[in-house]
Scaffold this active site. Structure first.
Site, PDB file in Angstrom:
ATOM      1  N   LYS A 231     -72.203  54.486 -10.990  1.00  0.00           N
ATOM      2  CA  LYS A 231     -73.493  54.967 -11.492  1.00  0.00           C
ATOM      3  C   LYS A 231     -73.427  55.246 -12.992  1.00  0.00           C
ATOM      4  CE  LYS A 231     -75.881  57.851  -8.943  1.00  0.00           C
ATOM      5  NZ  LYS A 231     -76.377  59.090  -8.277  1.00  0.00           N
ATOM      6  N   GLU A 237     -61.046  55.599 -11.917  1.00  0.00           N
ATOM      7  CA  GLU A 237     -60.374  54.584 -11.104  1.00  0.00           C
ATOM      8  C   GLU A 237     -61.126  53.255 -11.147  1.00  0.00           C
ATOM      9  OE1 GLU A 237     -60.112  58.468  -8.573  1.00  0.00           O
ATOM     10  OE2 GLU A 237     -61.488  57.548 -10.011  1.00  0.00           O
ATOM     11  N   GLY A 291     -73.787  59.296  -3.671  1.00  0.00           N
ATOM     12  CA  GLY A 291     -72.896  58.160  -3.428  1.00  0.00           C
ATOM     13  C   GLY A 291     -72.681  57.845  -1.967  1.00  0.00           C
ATOM     14  N   ARG A 292     -72.440  58.865  -1.153  1.00  0.00           N
ATOM     15  CA  ARG A 292     -72.151  58.630   0.270  1.00  0.00           C
ATOM     16  C   ARG A 292     -73.391  58.231   1.062  1.00  0.00           C
ATOM     17  NH1 ARG A 292     -71.817  63.651  -1.444  1.00  0.00           N
ATOM     18  NH2 ARG A 292     -72.948  65.377  -0.475  1.00  0.00           N
ATOM     19  N   GLU A 378     -67.809  65.383   3.059  1.00  0.00           N
ATOM     20  CA  GLU A 378     -68.199  65.646   1.680  1.00  0.00           C
ATOM     21  C   GLU A 378     -69.533  66.379   1.636  1.00  0.00           C
ATOM     22  OE1 GLU A 378     -66.905  62.997  -1.840  1.00  0.00           O
ATOM     23  OE2 GLU A 378     -68.994  62.440  -1.473  1.00  0.00           O
ATOM     24  N   HIS A 409     -54.087  54.631  22.927  1.00  0.00           N
ATOM     25  CA  HIS A 409     -52.633  54.529  22.843  1.00  0.00           C
ATOM     26  C   HIS A 409     -52.112  55.208  21.580  1.00  0.00           C
ATOM     27  CE1 HIS A 409     -52.322  51.716  26.246  1.00  0.00           C
ATOM     28  NE2 HIS A 409     -53.529  51.332  25.846  1.00  0.00           N
ATOM     29  N   LYS A 534     -60.092  66.008 -10.436  1.00  0.00           N
ATOM     30  CA  LYS A 534     -60.338  65.031 -11.509  1.00  0.00           C
ATOM     31  C   LYS A 534     -60.028  65.634 -12.878  1.00  0.00           C
ATOM     32  CE  LYS A 534     -64.069  62.378  -9.306  1.00  0.00           C
ATOM     33  NZ  LYS A 534     -65.491  61.981  -9.422  1.00  0.00           N
TER      34      LYS A 534
END
Length: 651
Positions: A231, A237, A291-292, A378, A409, A534
């Protein structure tokens, strides 16, 4: 005027920066009544509840082709009634309406929360600060349609004139998890298999150079299009990965290739232009999209349209919109997201279960749990109410999951005989890729679904010591084979996983999270908890830069533990004796030779003394009668493509 977002008592919530106190949900009569009721409910037994007449129909809801069976929740009819009272006291439905029309529900950032606007039909209008946001959304969708069709058709090509058949989408967090979940869900869906022939979509999220290597492995720069999703175009990153891939493209095609091989999803046009991306190839989104919650924006729709076609993504958006409309119009008693949210609060806040398992019996939903993990944790992993008052209880759950039957399993041992973990089981009536081998009692999908139907009952009913003894289990083993049962779960059944139903699942779980946040009285739309790490990482990054540029520079400004670790990291791996100056691979070869040299030698004389094994007598078996040759079985798998329900709205 913006809609008013109200607290549990109906008082207007404070504006950002207003320190006025509001009542916590725990102080309401509805919460206190439920808390008292929970002490009695802890003694309920699912064996008895499930045997009660009418239980299956009372704790059952259907909407838009989805079936929700919540009869295995540790709750009575009275529990359900009291949960509805709690929802009404918190004005959940009023808050949902306020969200849908652009109310500034994100109070700490003074923003609307409009992920529903991302999939609203074109004839809808939502006015925020004098702007029709739906019109803005459809303007960007129109750009995506044209761009994706030009790329897919080969009309728009790369710097060498080759068609752009491979896409790498660079983004992290909400810019990655949601789109990857949808990509995996559709990768084997027959209609999407057909539209993605000859194309590849990969995601690059982690700043770890290993992820770069894997994302670019066997790709040709000349046929690769890169989508950078950020954005602000400043995410550390993402931007390092973007520069790394830009260097990869430039090395092969020249610096000018960036304009033809890289596009962006961002709001920072100057930064995108400075990076070398053509401003005409920038797809916008807005600060009212977290964002999510952004899968339905250009964040997800652009890379997914490039892979599966814009038409497929229209189906996806229509599916999400169908649940949005259901959320806003269905009564509470049959409203799937509200029911799921209420029982999430019940299990977490009243019964004390801090985790929740998401168990899709469909391999295509392999990335569903990681995405919902972010959406939920979040959003609701908060410690204070809207006005900053400490909640006084733990909000949010630890979400985890794995497709069935893989999870059986792996961690089902714990959920059957260890901790109580409320579960969501998701299954489909039809498989995307059906197989039925000749001679097998059931088709592969039926085998999968046999487990899907069995596991919720195993968790609910368990197995008593008496039942073990009646089966002849040895007395010493009985305690180990007892299953306590009484473990709650939801069961969701859908027709088939398609682009449409994938959109429905996304919206269902987004809204379940929001409902729980509304009840707890917190802000499900900010994420200040991700900031501190951050900030500290910037300090470490500066130190690493200094230390690399000036070997031996002092490590300063950190606590003793971090200082010691940084100094050890900067020294690098300690060279083994006799290996100074060797590369890692050369060190490995030298070590292997040294190990071989240290092994004791075995002489030929010692080998000769080793007695040969005695031969066993061979039993002669009379030849069997020849069998009739098996009929050659010819399996043909014809994919059935289910048509989606017709959407009433025009997109």
């Amino acid at each position: 005027m913006d809609p008013v977002y109200t607290g549990c008592h109906g008082a207007t919530d404070p504006a950002p920066g207003d320190l006025a106190m509001t009542a916590l949900v725990t102080e309401t009569a509805a919460w206190k009544t439920l808390a008292a009721h929970a002490e009695q409910a802890k003694h309920l037994q699912l064996r008895e509840l499930l045997a009660a007449p009418g239980r299956a129909s009372e704790f059952h809801a259907e909407a838009e082709g989805l079936v929700l069976d919540y009869s295995r929740q540790l709750a009575s009819s009275e529990t359900r009634r009291l949960l509805f009272d709690l929802a009404r006291s918190c004005d959940v439905q009023g808050k949902l309406t306020a969200m849908a029309v652009g109310g500034k529900l994100n109070t700490t950032e003074d923003r609307s929360v409009l992920h529903m606007a991302l999939r609203a039909s074109a004839d809808t209008s939502i006015i925020v600060d004098g702007v029709d946001v739906v019109a803005q959304v459809h303007e960007v969708l129109g750009q995506i349609r044209v761009f994706s069709e030009e790329i897919r058709s080969g009309k728009r090509r790369g710097a060498t004139g080759k068609p752009l058949t491979d896409v790498v989408s660079i983004g992290i967090g909400g810019s990655y998890l949601g789109p990857e979940f949808v990509n995996e869900a559709l990768r084997t869906e027959p209609a999407c298999v057909a539209t993605s022939q000859g194309r590849r979509l990969r995601f690059l999220a982690n700043v770890d150079p290993i992820d770069v290597n894997r994302a670019l492995a066997d790709l040709d720069p000349a046929t690769t299009l890169v989508v950078v999703v950020s954005k602000t175009f400043t995410t550390a990153e993402t931007m390092l990965n973007a520069r790394t891939v830009r260097a990869w493209l430039s090395a092969a095609l020249g610096a000018k290739a960036t304009a033809k091989h890289m596009v962006a999803v961002s709001t920072n046009l100057p930064a995108v232009t400075a990076f070398g991306i053509d401003p005409a190839n920038v797809f916008g989104f807005w600060d009212w999209v977290g964002g999510r919650y952004s899968v339905c924006s250009a964040v997800g729709i652009l890379p997914l349209s490039l892979q599966y076609s814009y038409n497929a993504m229209e189906e996806f958006l229509a599916g999400a919109e169908s649940i949005d409309q259901h959320l806003l119009t269905a009564p509470m008693e049959s409203n799937l997201p509200i029911l799921m949210g209420l029982f999430g609060v019940w299990n977490s806040s009243f019964l004390g279960h801090a985790s929740r398992a998401l168990l899709p019996y469909c391999q295509s939903l392999m990335r569903f749990a990681p995405h919902i993990q972010q959406v939920d944790m979040e959003s609701n992993g908060k410690r204070v109410a809207l006005d900053g008052t400490p909640l006084g209880f733990d909000a949010g759950e630890v979400n985890f999951g794995e497709p069935g039957t893989n999870g059986q399993h792996s961690f089902y041992q714990l959920i059957h005989q260890g901790r109580v973990v409320p579960c969501d089981f998701l299954g489909f009536q039809e498989s995307q890729q059906p197989i039925h081998l000749p001679g097998e009692a059931v088709a592969n999908h039926d085998e999968l679904m046999a487990n899907f139907f069995a596991q919720p009952d195993a968790l609910a009913f368990g197995k008593t010591a008496e039942e073990c003894a009646a089966e002849g289990v040895a007395a010493a083993l009985v305690p180990h084979k007892v299953f306590p049962g009484n473990r709650p779960s939801n069961v969701l059944l859908l027709e088939r996983l398609s682009a449409y139903t994938c959109g429905q699942l996304l919206a269902l779980y987004e809204h379940r999270t929001v409902v729980q946040g509304f009840i707890w009285g917190l802000n499900s739309f900010d994420q200040w908890g991700v900031e501190l790490g951050k900030v500290l990482a910037k300090q470490v990054r500066a130190q690493l830069s200094t230390s690399r540029a000036t070997p031996g520079a002092a490590v300063t400004g950190f606590n003793p533990s971090t200082t010691a670790l940084l100094e050890r990291y900067l020294r690098g791996p300690a060279p083994k004796p006799g290996m100074a100056g060797l590369t890692t691979s050369a060190q490995a070869k030298t070590s292997a030779k040294a190990r071989a040299a240290r092994r004791p030698a075995v002489s030929a004389k010692a080998i000769a003394k080793t007695p040969a094994p005695k031969k066993k007598p061979v039993t002669k078996v009379p030849p069997a009668k020849p069998k009739r040759p098996a009929m050659a079985a010819k399996a043909t798998a014809k994919a059935k493509i289910a048509s989606k329900p017709k959407s009433k709205s025009k997109r």
